[in-house]
Structures are given as C-alpha cells and as structure tokens.
Enzyme design. Structure first.
Site, PDB file in Angstrom:
ATOM      1  N   ASP A  14     126.129   8.133  -0.354  1.00 44.15           N
ATOM      2  CA  ASP A  14     125.701   6.760  -0.673  1.00 44.15           C
ATOM      3  C   ASP A  14     125.681   5.850   0.555  1.00 44.15           C
ATOM      4  O   ASP A  14     125.877   4.642   0.440  1.00 44.15           O
ATOM      5  CB  ASP A  14     126.609   6.133  -1.745  1.00 44.15           C
ATOM      6  N   HIS A  42     118.523   8.776  -3.488  1.00 43.42           N
ATOM      7  CA  HIS A  42     118.090   8.037  -2.303  1.00 43.42           C
ATOM      8  C   HIS A  42     117.199   6.870  -2.709  1.00 43.42           C
ATOM      9  O   HIS A  42     116.136   7.057  -3.288  1.00 43.42           O
ATOM     10  CB  HIS A  42     117.361   8.970  -1.327  1.00 43.42           C
TER      11      HIS A  42
END
Length: 429
Positions: A14, A42
């Site tokens: 992340d 993503h």
C-alpha cells in the site's frame, strides 16, 4: 540501450506503487507483473479520474505500452475478465495491450474456498489473507500439481481437474466441513476462460527479451511489499510469493544482470493491513490523523490500515534485500501540520539464542528507538519543485536518506501523477 527498472514496495504494501508505475511508464515500452495475484490493489489517479487495478499492470492506461503478466503471478481468470471489462467500458483496448504467460498457475474455485475456510477456522489467530485463493494456488504450484494457463489448451485438462477437485474436496468437506466444489461447473468455467484469454497468451520471457535486445525501456511492477515477502517478511504474516527484486527474474525469466535500477516505493510514515507485528504502530490521535488524512483503507479489501511512525530500520533492511538504487517517498503531504515527527531509527533487541530470524516473533519482541524531528505547518500538496518544500520537510527527507543509506529520488505530494517531485529519473540514472 534501454533501461530495465524494477518498482516494488519496501514496507507492508500500500505504498503507492500504482501511481509511480503509471508516472514512469511515460518512458517505458512495456510493464510486467512478476508475482502475486489479484490480492494487489493499485490505485491510479489520472486527471482526477480514479482507476483501481488488481491484476493488470498499471501501465495499461498508457497508449503504446504493452503489459505482461509473468509466470510468477497466480492468475484468477474470472477476476482478470472482470477487470478487463471495466477497463474496456472506459475505452481502454486491453486485449491489444495485455499479454499473459501460459505458465501462470490458475486460481480455481477450490483455492478460494480453501483460503476462506482456513481463515475462518483460525479464528483469532488468522493471518489476514484477502481470502482470494492466492496462498492455496501457490501451494499447488510448489506441490507440482497446479493447473496452469497452458493446461486449458491441453487434452488432459479434464483428468487433471477431476483429480485435483477430488483431492481438495476431501479437505473442504471432511476437515473444514464446508461445501464441495462441483467438477462440471469448474470444467465449464475452464472452457469459457480458454476462449476469452486465448488471444493474449504468449511466451512472456521471449517477448520481454526481444524488447530488451531492441533497446526498449522495460518496467517490472511489484505487488505487496518487502516485509510481506514469503522468505524475508514477518512470517507467517506474509504473502505467498517472492516480493523482493529477486522475484523479478524467477517471475518473468529475465535474468538479474539485466536489471538496471530498483526503485523502492516508501510511505513517509508506515502502514499495515491485517494481522502481524508492527513495531512503530500508533494507537493515539496521531495514528488516527494519519489514517484519516491519508485515506488509509485497502484498495483490495477496503479494510482500515494500521498507521505508525516511519520505521527506518525496517526500510534499511529492505534496501539491502532489494539492492535498491533509490526510493520514492510517497504521501509526504499527509504529514503536513504535525508539530513533531518521530522516526524509528533502530530496535531494542531482546535476548535470544536465535539471531537474525526477522520473522513475526522477532518483530513482536522488539521495541523501537525513536528520534524526534520538527514538523512543518506549510502545505506540501501538489508541490513539484524540491526547493519549494518546507525546510523541515527537507530535513526529514535528508535524515531518512542518511538512516537507510539510499537516496530519495522521487517524492509524491498528492495522488495525481502530476503531483510529484522527480529528483532523479530511474530511466536517466
């Protein structure tokens, strides 16, 4: 000659890899995924429009860029087709741009059922998987019984599938006490997948090598983060693949000496999703502030991320594990307005007879040593020139560089691809 650049996460995932891959693909001819599956998430923001990708490489939005899914990826065909449909509805010609290795192991319905049944049985001791079948699919690969994409085109598919479903159904019904997977339904799915994916299957290793020999710039896009690596992460609270730079070669077939630059994507603070140790985790108002301002919710699971101070010691190790050439510091703007910033500069280590484990037990036992720096009140949002950053922000960045022994080459000051400071472009380094 072209440059081959690796972009990967240096923390617990992340970190903002999607945006940076999307930014750098302006100079790339191809982008390849080399590990993981649709457990990745993503997020790209281009001209204010948000796109979330889970399986398809982040370069798919760039015209003229070919995207590859390498053999190290476990492929969920249903998730792939759903993602393709969403992109195609927005005018992205996915079938023209995407190529897939026939050696990808497939994530089948029984893998998803096993993943979810196992997590449920673990109760409070759960690992925190996404429940999407990633681990069980890699398990079948290592046990040399996986059904790969190539098997969809072979005559013995039915026999292989029947044997595997019988094997996994025994676990599902007898041990986990859940419903069995239907053979006929699964075989029907396989036949549908074969027709949908047929035109995108290619020898990814050879295609990438030909692009390399032609002097094209290539990019290799990692998923998750270094501290989730199956070998070097906080085991067992890890993913099931090789997340580090070494995974590029095994996951695409492009040898390590062909890789020119490794960029580690790193948040200006630290986050983690799900279970597992987190030495610099915050449980106070600052942690809540980071979560709120940083919009810290997983792109794949929607789960709230745990937040904490920057852990320079963990990052220093990630630099070594990946032979990082430089790092990209993301979400610097989230720190705007904090009076003080703490950096974890090392650990107080417990006495142990087993040094160097660096697994979950190690990280649970350590306590961080902190160094305090002054924050800044000015906004850094959208700044694209390093000289315009607040002085204390520059001091913070320089201190991180000194602690990890690696330069900060890129700084992200917002979610849009334009909100970026590029000090050294990996393709020009």
């Amino acid at each position: 000659m072209g440059k081959n650049v690796v972009v990967l996460g240096s923390q617990w995932g992340d970190e903002g890899k999607g945006k940076i891959v999307d930014l750098l693909t302006e100079k790339a001819s191809a982008v390849a995924r080399f590990q993981g599956g649709h457990n990745a998430g993503h997020t790209l923001v281009v001209d204010g429009k948000t796109t979330v990708l889970h399986l398809i490489p982040s370069g798919i939005l760039r015209e003229g860029v070919t995207c590859f899914i390498g053999n190290g990826v476990v492929l969920a065909p249903d998730a792939l087709l759903k993602e393709m449909k969403g992109l195609e509805e927005n005018g992205v010609p996915v079938r023209e741009r995407l190529r897939i290795s026939p050696n990808c192991p497939l994530i089948m319905p029984y893998h998803v059922a096993l993943d979810q049944a196992r997590e449920a049985k673990r109760g409070s001791g759960k690992i925190g998987t996404t429940g999407r079948g990633i681990g069980p699919a890699y398990e079948d690969k290592v046990a040399r019984r996986a059904i790969k994409l190539a098997d969809l085109f072979r005559d013995d598919l039915e026999e292989k599938l029947r044997n595997l479903i019988e094997y996994h159904n025994f676990q599902l019904t007898q041990y986990y006490k859940v419903e069995a997977i239907d053979f006929d339904e699964t075989l029907k799915l396989c036949k549908e997948w074969k027709e949908e994916i047929r035109g995108m299957v290619t020898d990814v290793t050879e295609d990438l090598n030909q692009l390399r020999l032609a002097g094209k710039n290539l990019m290799f896009e990692g998923a998750q983060g270094t501290l989730l690596d199956i070998d070097h992460g906080t085991y067992p609270f890890v993913t099931s693949s090789s997340v580090t730079a070494g995974g590029v070669s095994t996951g695409t077939g492009i040898g390590p000496l062909y890789l020119d630059y490794v960029l580690g994507i790193t948040k200006a603070y630290t986050t983690r999703v799900g279970s597992g140790p987190f030495p610099t985790e915050l449980f106070d108002d600052v942690g809540a502030h980071l979560a709120k301002v940083g919009h810290e919710f997983g792109a794949t699971t929607g789960r709230a991320r745990r937040c904490g101070w920057f852990d320079a010691e963990a990052l220093r190790r990630a630099v070594v594990l990946n032979s990082m050439s430089g790092i990209c510091l993301t979400k610097l703007d989230v720190l705007d307005g904090l009076e003080e910033l703490l950096i974890g500069v090392g650990y107080n280590l417990p006495e142990t007879e087993c040094a160097g484990a660096h697994d979950a037990e190690f990280y649970e036992a350590v306590t961080p040593k902190y160094e305090t720096l002054q924050g800044w009140s000015e906004s850094t949002v959208g700044i694209t020139n390093y000289d315009e950053l607040p002085e204390n922000a520059k001091i913070y960045i320089k201190r991180i560089e000194a602690l990890i022994g690696c330069p900060v080459d890129i700084i992200s000051t917002g979610p849009d691809r334009e909100e970026t400071i590029v000090l050294r472009d990996p393709y020009d380094a």
